[in-house]
Design a protein around this motif. Structure first.
Motif, mmCIF file in Angstrom:
data_model
loop_
_atom_site.group_PDB
_atom_site.id
_atom_site.type_symbol
_atom_site.label_atom_id
_atom_site.label_comp_id
_atom_site.label_asym_id
_atom_site.label_seq_id
_atom_site.Cartn_x
_atom_site.Cartn_y
_atom_site.Cartn_z
ATOM 1 N N ILE A 1 -51.497 20.484 -11.535
ATOM 2 C CA ILE A 1 -51.969 19.219 -12.110
ATOM 3 C C ILE A 1 -53.325 18.876 -11.510
ATOM 4 C CG2 ILE A 1 -51.547 16.722 -12.180
ATOM 5 C CD1 ILE A 1 -48.516 17.453 -12.300
ATOM 6 N N GLY B 1 -45.831 21.770 -14.875
ATOM 7 C CA GLY B 1 -46.571 20.584 -14.459
ATOM 8 C C GLY B 1 -47.679 20.230 -15.426
ATOM 9 N N PHE C 1 -47.630 16.967 -17.876
ATOM 10 C CA PHE C 1 -48.529 15.888 -17.493
ATOM 11 C C PHE C 1 -49.888 15.899 -18.197
ATOM 12 C CE2 PHE C 1 -45.490 15.816 -14.007
ATOM 13 C CZ PHE C 1 -45.251 14.448 -13.910
ATOM 14 N N THR C 2 -50.212 16.970 -18.948
ATOM 15 C CA THR C 2 -51.464 16.933 -19.701
ATOM 16 C C THR C 2 -51.479 15.779 -20.701
ATOM 17 O OG1 THR C 2 -51.934 19.287 -19.413
ATOM 18 C CG2 THR C 2 -52.968 18.199 -21.290
ATOM 19 N N VAL D 1 -49.908 12.990 -20.353
ATOM 20 C CA VAL D 1 -50.015 11.794 -19.508
ATOM 21 C C VAL D 1 -51.457 11.597 -19.044
ATOM 22 C CG1 VAL D 1 -49.274 10.696 -17.350
ATOM 23 C CG2 VAL D 1 -47.625 11.984 -18.732
ATOM 24 N N ALA E 1 -53.212 11.641 -9.827
ATOM 25 C CA ALA E 1 -52.882 13.001 -9.366
ATOM 26 C C ALA E 1 -52.942 13.086 -7.846
ATOM 27 C CB ALA E 1 -53.844 14.011 -9.993
ATOM 28 N N SER F 1 -50.832 21.018 -24.161
ATOM 29 C CA SER F 1 -49.614 21.202 -23.370
ATOM 30 C C SER F 1 -48.715 22.291 -23.951
ATOM 31 C CB SER F 1 -48.842 19.886 -23.282
ATOM 32 O OG SER F 1 -48.273 19.538 -24.529
#
Length: 448
Positions: free
Chosen positions: A34, A156, A160-161, A163, A180, A283
């Motif tokens: 991340i 990850g 989380f991309t 997000v 992050a 993602s």
């Protein structure tokens, strides 16, 4: 008598602390990626705010890997000398802190310096993962263990991309780095609470340690640290088997670093997607790679349990992965966004399968210098992180298209497959000669 026998069975039943260690490695590796990928997510917006052209952002992308690649050998040396818990844990907190600081950047120089420091701090991470899994897992479980922590890098980023894209759109690119960085610092606190080497872990009993050792694990590796010398590196760098996996790891990582750096920009500029859509689309290949990583590890251990040789079990998913991942070039022949994402997802699924390469570090390296061996292996792989962002930046600047870049990546992946077919032969552990087994003094044992 029955009660006594039952108590005896209770005492001798092995613990399963290795799964706790694997869970923490999974979470830490997810945080690791991340932090690496945050810059690629914010790049389309940050470049406008900071007035950076394609070559400048390519240089910024590469800053991490100038430090990360060339600190691999020193990082591996520190792991072997002082242990993974201390070296890896301190690195985790430092890289998270300097990820946080990237929210304050005001130009290329500051961005380059902060990314460079993150690269230094992350250097022991994957050699540390390899060392800990070799110590905590018997050989017949190691393929799955490596595939699980290795797949965390894709999990990850896949999770989380979107997000990070939402944070970018609603709160600005600075907030992506703040979130992050804080997440990594929190994970660092858990690391120091729960991670230890097998013989030092308060929750692991002797039955689990005996089980690990009986299955070819290296639970006692940390007991007798040796003096790490350049002769150890020379031994690894002149061995045909190791040269083969080093070159191939560079080839494999060309695809990884395209996705970690230029892929969101590719979707924005070449396919004209909005940033929010890019967050979700980008993602998908990572989700594919996550599944591919698990498939590769499970396939390797399945073949081993079915009586196939270690060589066949390890090389089969790797070679399939290399060959299949080269289909990335097919994206040049369609304008359909859906088909492009399918091609990219299949290619990255295959890259995940080939990620079983990390099992070979634990299987082939001299047991006394797994950290150093992992450092050299990861140096080779992450030189791609220096070369690829810059080459793609120059290709984009010269042609205003990603077509040639995808041909470059596909061709290099085929070279990696050839390395495993023709250069890497039988998978077996290299033994250190007696003159290279000199142990550390007792004081250094305490430090470790």
């Amino acid at each position: 008598m029955n009660a006594l026998t039952q108590d005896s069975k209770t005492v001798t039943k092995k613990t399963n602390v290795r799964y706790l260690i694997l869970t923490i490695l999974f979470i830490t590796t997810a945080i690791n990626y991340i932090d690496r990928s945050a810059l690629s997510v914010v790049a389309p917006v940050m470049t406008k705010d900071l007035h950076l052209d394609a070559v400048s952002i390519g240089i910024a992308f590469s800053a991490f890997n100038w430090a990360y690649a060339f600190m691999q050998i020193p990082g591996g040396w520190m792991l072997d000398r002082f242990g993974a818990r201390i070296v890896y844990g301190i690195g985790l907190i430092i890289w998270s802190l300097f990820t946080f600081f990237q929210g304050w950047v005001d130009g290329l120089v500051m961005l380059f310096v902060l990314r460079f420091i993150v690269g230094i701090a992350e250097a022991p991470s994957f050699p540390g993962n390899s060392r800990l899994t070799a110590m905590w897992f018997p050989q017949h479980e190691r393929g799955k263990a490596v595939s699980i922590y290795n797949s965390a890098q894709y999990f990850g980023v896949a999770l989380f991309t979107p997000v990070m894209a939402w944070l970018l759109q609603t709160h600005g690119w600075q907030m992506v780095f703040y979130v992050a960085g804080v997440a990594g610092i929190v994970v660092g606190l858990f690391w120091f609470k729960f991670v230890q080497e097998p013989n030092k872990h308060p929750r692991a009993n002797q039955a689990e340690i005996d089980y690990i050792n009986a299955g070819g694990g290296l639970a006692n590796t940390g007991d007798k640290p040796i003096k790490i010398r350049w002769a150890h590196a020379k031994l690894l760098l002149t061995n045909r088997q190791m040269i083969g996996i080093y070159i191939a790891q560079f080839c494999l990582n060309t695809m990884l670093w395209f996705f970690l750096t230029w892929f969101p920009t590719y979707l924005v500029q070449e396919k004209h997607m909005s940033m929010l859509k890019v967050g979700f689309m980008a993602s998908l290949p990572y989700a594919g790679a996550f599944i591919g990583g698990l498939v590769g590890g499970y396939l390797s251990d399945f073949l081993l349990k079915r009586g196939k040789s270690l060589t066949t079990a390890r090389k089969t998913p790797i070679i399939i992965g290399f060959l299949l991942s080269s289909i990335i070039v097919l994206a040049n022949y369609t304008s359909s966004a859906a088909l492009i994402m399918l091609i990219m997802s299949v290619a990255f699924f295959a890259k995940g399968m080939a990620g079983a390469t990390w099992t070979l570090v634990g299987d082939m390296s001299p047991k006394e210098i797994i950290g150093l061996s992992g450092g050299i292996f990861n140096t080779s792989g992450n030189i791609a992180g220096i070369v690829v962002p810059i080459i793609v930046g120059y290709i984009l600047s010269a042609t205003h298209s990603f077509n040639a870049a995808l041909f470059f990546i596909g061709g290099v992946l085929l070279v990696g497959a050839l390395c495993y077919i023709f250069v890497v032969n039988k998978i077996e552990r290299i033994e250190l000669p007696p003159e290279l087994k000199e142990e550390e003094q007792p004081l250094l044992k305490v430090q470790a």
